[in-house]
Design an enzyme around this catalytic site. Structure first.
Site, short mmCIF file in Angstrom:
data_model
loop_
_atom_site.label_atom_id
_atom_site.label_comp_id
_atom_site.label_asym_id
_atom_site.label_seq_id
_atom_site.Cartn_x
_atom_site.Cartn_y
_atom_site.Cartn_z
N TYR A 97 0.70 -1.51 0.17
CA TYR A 97 0.01 -0.58 -0.16
C TYR A 97 0.85 1.53 -0.46
O TYR A 97 1.99 1.12 0.42
CB TYR A 97 -0.83 -0.08 1.32
CG TYR A 97 -0.60 0.48 2.36
CD1 TYR A 97 0.03 1.71 3.02
CD2 TYR A 97 0.53 -0.61 3.56
CE1 TYR A 97 0.84 1.69 3.98
CE2 TYR A 97 0.89 0.14 4.30
CZ TYR A 97 0.68 0.57 5.06
OH TYR A 97 1.54 0.85 6.30
N CYS A 98 0.00 2.15 -0.52
CA CYS A 98 1.05 3.78 -0.62
C CYS A 98 -0.23 4.66 -0.16
O CYS A 98 -1.15 3.97 0.66
CB CYS A 98 1.27 4.10 -2.12
SG CYS A 98 0.47 4.31 -2.68
N ARG A 99 0.00 5.77 0.07
CA ARG A 99 -1.34 6.28 -0.19
C ARG A 99 -2.46 7.09 -1.04
O ARG A 99 -3.34 6.77 0.05
CB ARG A 99 -0.63 8.51 0.07
CG ARG A 99 -1.20 9.39 0.94
CD ARG A 99 -0.99 10.54 0.51
NE ARG A 99 0.12 11.50 -0.31
CZ ARG A 99 -0.66 11.91 -1.97
NH1 ARG A 99 -1.91 12.12 -1.39
NH2 ARG A 99 -0.80 11.79 -3.33
N ILE A 147 -3.36 4.30 2.30
CA ILE A 147 -3.80 4.60 3.66
C ILE A 147 -4.99 5.57 3.57
O ILE A 147 -5.76 5.53 4.60
CB ILE A 147 -2.61 4.80 4.07
CG1 ILE A 147 -2.71 4.42 5.55
CG2 ILE A 147 -2.44 6.22 3.42
CD1 ILE A 147 -1.18 5.06 6.71
#
Length: 144
Positions: A103-105, A132
């Protein structure tokens, strides 16, 4: 050579070539359906996956954001591997047989990271759609 004989020879040639090409296409042992692929999953599915694998050494959560983003809050147990800082070169340190949740932003970097992992032979990769940001908006836990 007569026209009729030339046409027959050409027809036979086309039939042989078609048989070879179709025979090769259907005789291939590779089934595209069973090839590894990145699984894009929702935050709810990611939470369920984490809950089912929380104690498994074969399950790794990868946060591909920058270290400063990671320090502001991340999914509990996540390992930080900055996508912009030699991500692909760092992959050699990871076991390709394990299951990875990436995952990332917002889901863009993690989608790219997951594709790189797939291209490098990793078989079980899950990408959190929305990243996220969606995790946080769902009220799910973070650690700092």
């Amino acid at each position: 050579m007569s026209f009729k004989r030339g046409l027959t020879a050409l027809s036979a040639f086309i039939l042989v070539c078609t048989g070879i090409l179709t025979g090769c296409a259907t005789a291939s042992p590779v089934d595209d359906v069973n090839l590894p692929a990145v699984q894009n999953i929702s935050v709810a599915e990611a939470k369920s996956l984490i809950d089912r694998n929380v104690v498994s050494a074969d399950f790794i959560i990868l946060d591909v954001r920058t270290p400063s983003e990671y320090a502001q809050g991340h999914i509990p147990g996540a390992v930080n591997l900055d996508y912009y800082a030699s991500f692909e070169a760092s992959l050699s340190a990871f076991d390709k047989t394990k299951t990875y949740l990436v995952y990332c932003r917002t889901g863009n970097r993690s989608a790219s990271a997951a594709r790189l992992m797939l291209d490098n032979g990793f078989a079980a990769i899950y990408n959190i759609q929305g990243g996220i940001n969606v995790w946080i908006s769902g009220g799910l836990p973070l650690e700092t």
